[in-house]
Design a protein around this motif. Structure first.
Motif, PDB file in Angstrom:
ATOM      1  N   MET A   1      -3.254   4.357   3.318  1.00  0.00           N
ATOM      2  CA  MET A   1      -2.011   4.610   2.599  1.00  0.00           C
ATOM      3  C   MET A   1      -0.845   4.592   3.580  1.00  0.00           C
ATOM      4  O   MET A   1      -0.993   4.992   4.729  1.00  0.00           O
ATOM      5  N   GLN A   2       0.278   4.134   3.102  1.00  0.00           N
ATOM      6  CA  GLN A   2       1.462   3.999   3.931  1.00  0.00           C
ATOM      7  C   GLN A   2       2.632   4.738   3.286  1.00  0.00           C
ATOM      8  O   GLN A   2       2.894   4.570   2.092  1.00  0.00           O
ATOM      9  N   ILE A   3       3.322   5.542   4.092  1.00  0.00           N
ATOM     10  CA  ILE A   3       4.528   6.229   3.617  1.00  0.00           C
ATOM     11  C   ILE A   3       5.737   5.408   4.051  1.00  0.00           C
ATOM     12  O   ILE A   3       5.878   5.059   5.225  1.00  0.00           O
ATOM     13  N   ARG A   4       6.598   5.094   3.079  1.00  0.00           N
ATOM     14  CA  ARG A   4       7.798   4.305   3.347  1.00  0.00           C
ATOM     15  C   ARG A   4       9.036   5.115   2.979  1.00  0.00           C
ATOM     16  O   ARG A   4       9.047   5.824   1.973  1.00  0.00           O
ATOM     17  N   VAL A   5      10.074   4.957   3.761  1.00  0.00           N
ATOM     18  CA  VAL A   5      11.360   5.559   3.421  1.00  0.00           C
ATOM     19  C   VAL A   5      12.019   4.669   2.379  1.00  0.00           C
ATOM     20  O   VAL A   5      12.016   3.445   2.497  1.00  0.00           O
ATOM     21  N   GLY A   6      12.542   5.291   1.353  1.00  0.00           N
ATOM     22  CA  GLY A   6      13.309   4.551   0.356  1.00  0.00           C
ATOM     23  C   GLY A   6      12.464   3.911  -0.720  1.00  0.00           C
ATOM     24  O   GLY A   6      11.599   4.543  -1.296  1.00  0.00           O
ATOM     25  N   GLU A   7      12.751   2.643  -0.994  1.00  0.00           N
ATOM     26  CA  GLU A   7      12.114   1.892  -2.084  1.00  0.00           C
ATOM     27  C   GLU A   7      12.684   2.311  -3.441  1.00  0.00           C
ATOM     28  O   GLU A   7      12.038   2.127  -4.469  1.00  0.00           O
ATOM     29  N   LEU A   8      13.878   2.873  -3.457  1.00  0.00           N
ATOM     30  CA  LEU A   8      14.474   3.353  -4.705  1.00  0.00           C
ATOM     31  C   LEU A   8      14.891   2.231  -5.659  1.00  0.00           C
ATOM     32  O   LEU A   8      15.255   2.512  -6.795  1.00  0.00           O
ATOM     33  N   ASP A   9      14.818   0.996  -5.210  1.00  0.00           N
ATOM     34  CA  ASP A   9      15.113  -0.131  -6.101  1.00  0.00           C
ATOM     35  C   ASP A   9      13.837  -0.804  -6.592  1.00  0.00           C
ATOM     36  O   ASP A   9      13.895  -1.750  -7.370  1.00  0.00           O
ATOM     37  N   ASN A  10      12.691  -0.306  -6.153  1.00  0.00           N
ATOM     38  CA  ASN A  10      11.401  -0.881  -6.546  1.00  0.00           C
ATOM     39  C   ASN A  10      11.082  -0.491  -7.984  1.00  0.00           C
ATOM     40  O   ASN A  10      11.221   0.677  -8.368  1.00  0.00           O
ATOM     41  N   LYS A  11      10.627  -1.447  -8.790  1.00  0.00           N
ATOM     42  CA  LYS A  11      10.375  -1.177 -10.207  1.00  0.00           C
ATOM     43  C   LYS A  11       9.280  -0.132 -10.408  1.00  0.00           C
ATOM     44  O   LYS A  11       9.337   0.653 -11.359  1.00  0.00           O
ATOM     45  N   GLN A  12       8.271  -0.075  -9.530  1.00  0.00           N
ATOM     46  CA  GLN A  12       7.233   0.948  -9.650  1.00  0.00           C
ATOM     47  C   GLN A  12       7.809   2.340  -9.382  1.00  0.00           C
ATOM     48  O   GLN A  12       7.466   3.305 -10.066  1.00  0.00           O
ATOM     49  N   VAL A  13       8.679   2.438  -8.396  1.00  0.00           N
ATOM     50  CA  VAL A  13       9.323   3.717  -8.077  1.00  0.00           C
ATOM     51  C   VAL A  13      10.209   4.148  -9.240  1.00  0.00           C
ATOM     52  O   VAL A  13      10.171   5.318  -9.663  1.00  0.00           O
ATOM     53  N   GLY A  40      21.451  10.773  -7.038  1.00  0.00           N
ATOM     54  CA  GLY A  40      21.167  11.986  -6.274  1.00  0.00           C
ATOM     55  C   GLY A  40      20.159  11.743  -5.173  1.00  0.00           C
ATOM     56  O   GLY A  40      20.270  12.296  -4.070  1.00  0.00           O
ATOM     57  N   LEU A  41      19.166  10.906  -5.451  1.00  0.00           N
ATOM     58  CA  LEU A  41      18.153  10.590  -4.443  1.00  0.00           C
ATOM     59  C   LEU A  41      18.683   9.670  -3.353  1.00  0.00           C
ATOM     60  O   LEU A  41      18.122   9.603  -2.259  1.00  0.00           O
ATOM     61  N   LYS A  42      19.802   8.972  -3.641  1.00  0.00           N
ATOM     62  CA  LYS A  42      20.426   8.104  -2.644  1.00  0.00           C
ATOM     63  C   LYS A  42      21.512   8.822  -1.843  1.00  0.00           C
ATOM     64  O   LYS A  42      22.112   8.228  -0.947  1.00  0.00           O
ATOM     65  N   ALA A  43      21.756  10.085  -2.152  1.00  0.00           N
ATOM     66  CA  ALA A  43      22.806  10.848  -1.458  1.00  0.00           C
ATOM     67  C   ALA A  43      22.493  10.957   0.035  1.00  0.00           C
ATOM     68  O   ALA A  43      21.324  10.904   0.447  1.00  0.00           O
ATOM     69  N   VAL A  44      23.525  11.129   0.840  1.00  0.00           N
ATOM     70  CA  VAL A  44      23.352  11.163   2.299  1.00  0.00           C
ATOM     71  C   VAL A  44      22.528  12.361   2.770  1.00  0.00           C
ATOM     72  O   VAL A  44      21.934  12.310   3.843  1.00  0.00           O
ATOM     73  N   ASP A  45      22.484  13.442   1.980  1.00  0.00           N
ATOM     74  CA  ASP A  45      21.730  14.620   2.382  1.00  0.00           C
ATOM     75  C   ASP A  45      20.296  14.620   1.856  1.00  0.00           C
ATOM     76  O   ASP A  45      19.580  15.613   1.968  1.00  0.00           O
ATOM     77  N   VAL A  46      19.859  13.492   1.293  1.00  0.00           N
ATOM     78  CA  VAL A  46      18.514  13.368   0.728  1.00  0.00           C
ATOM     79  C   VAL A  46      17.791  12.185   1.376  1.00  0.00           C
ATOM     80  O   VAL A  46      18.375  11.111   1.533  1.00  0.00           O
ATOM     81  N   THR A  47      16.534  12.413   1.745  1.00  0.00           N
ATOM     82  CA  THR A  47      15.673  11.324   2.201  1.00  0.00           C
ATOM     83  C   THR A  47      14.518  11.225   1.212  1.00  0.00           C
ATOM     84  O   THR A  47      13.875  12.225   0.896  1.00  0.00           O
ATOM     85  N   PHE A  48      14.277  10.015   0.740  1.00  0.00           N
ATOM     86  CA  PHE A  48      13.256   9.757  -0.264  1.00  0.00           C
ATOM     87  C   PHE A  48      12.129   8.943   0.358  1.00  0.00           C
ATOM     88  O   PHE A  48      12.371   7.976   1.066  1.00  0.00           O
ATOM     89  N   TRP A  49      10.885   9.352   0.078  1.00  0.00           N
ATOM     90  CA  TRP A  49       9.715   8.619   0.553  1.00  0.00           C
ATOM     91  C   TRP A  49       8.857   8.200  -0.622  1.00  0.00           C
ATOM     92  O   TRP A  49       8.776   8.890  -1.634  1.00  0.00           O
ATOM     93  N   SER A  50       8.189   7.074  -0.443  1.00  0.00           N
ATOM     94  CA  SER A  50       7.192   6.622  -1.411  1.00  0.00           C
ATOM     95  C   SER A  50       5.896   6.374  -0.648  1.00  0.00           C
ATOM     96  O   SER A  50       5.908   5.925   0.494  1.00  0.00           O
ATOM     97  N   LEU A  51       4.786   6.687  -1.288  1.00  0.00           N
ATOM     98  CA  LEU A  51       3.459   6.539  -0.685  1.00  0.00           C
ATOM     99  C   LEU A  51       2.748   5.394  -1.399  1.00  0.00           C
ATOM    100  O   LEU A  51       2.676   5.377  -2.634  1.00  0.00           O
TER     101      LEU A  51
END
Length: 151
Positions: A1-13, A40-51
Motif C-alpha cells: 500500500m502507498q500513502i500519497r499526499v493529495g489526490e483531491l481531484d481523483n474521481k475515487q477520492v 476545506g481539505l485544500k486549505a493551507v492548514d490542512v494536509t490530505f492523504w490517500s492510501l
C-alpha cells in the motif's frame, strides 16, 4: 500500500469523500456534521492523504493544524471493500507520526457519539486517545464526541 499526499481531484477520492459526507448526514443533523468539503481539505492548514493498493483507493485521512502545537484529525474513511483490513489503523498511525514530526504536542478529533461511531472511537482509544471537552471552534453537541492524544 502507498500513502500519497493529495489526490483531491481523483474521481475515487471524490466518490469516497461524498460517501463520507452522506454517511455523516445519515447519523447527524447537518449542523452537527463537521466533515470538511473539498475547499476545506485544500486549505493551507490542512494536509490530505490517500492510501492506495495499486490503483484502488483504500482510505483517506487529513491533518489540520489548529496552532503550532495542536493538530486535528479530519476526514478519516476506509473504502467499503477494504473494511476490517487494517486500513484505518495504517492511516491513523501515519497521521500520528506526521503530527509528531511537525512537533505537535496534542492531536485531537471530533467524531460522532452514536453507536455507528463506536468502532472508530474504539480504534482511537487503542492509540491512546481519551475523551475531552470540545476544542478549537467546536461546542458541546449531543451528536459529537471529542477525543485527544498528548504526543
Amino acid at each position: 500500500m502507498q500513502i500519497r499526499v493529495g489526490e483531491l481531484d481523483n474521481k475515487q477520492v471524490l466518490a469516497l469523500l461524498s460517501e463520507h459526507h452522506q454517511d455523516m448526514l445519515s447519523h447527524s443533523p447537518v449542523e452537527s456534521v463537521h466533515a470538511l468539503d473539498i475547499s476545506g481539505l485544500k486549505a493551507v492548514d490542512v494536509t490530505f492523504w490517500s492510501l492506495w493498493c495499486a490503483d484502488q483507493l483504500v482510505g483517506i485521512g487529513a491533518l489540520k493544524q489548529l496552532d503550532k502545537y495542536h493538530g486535528e484529525i479530519k476526514s478519516m474513511r476506509t473504502s467499503v471493500q477494504f473494511l476490517r483490513q487494517g486500513v484505518a489503523h495504517k492511516i491513523l498511525a501515519h497521521l500520528i507520526a506526521e503530527a509528531r514530526t511537525r512537533g505537535y504536542q496534542r492531536l485531537s478529533l471530533e467524531t460522532g457519539s452514536m453507536d455507528a461511531f463506536k468502532p472508530a472511537q474504539k480504534l482511537y482509544q487503542q492509540f491512546g486517545f481519551q475523551e475531552c471537552l470540545p476544542f478549537g471552534d467546536y461546542n458541546v453537541d449531543p451528536y459529537s464526541s471529542f477525543m485527544t492524544l498528548t504526543l
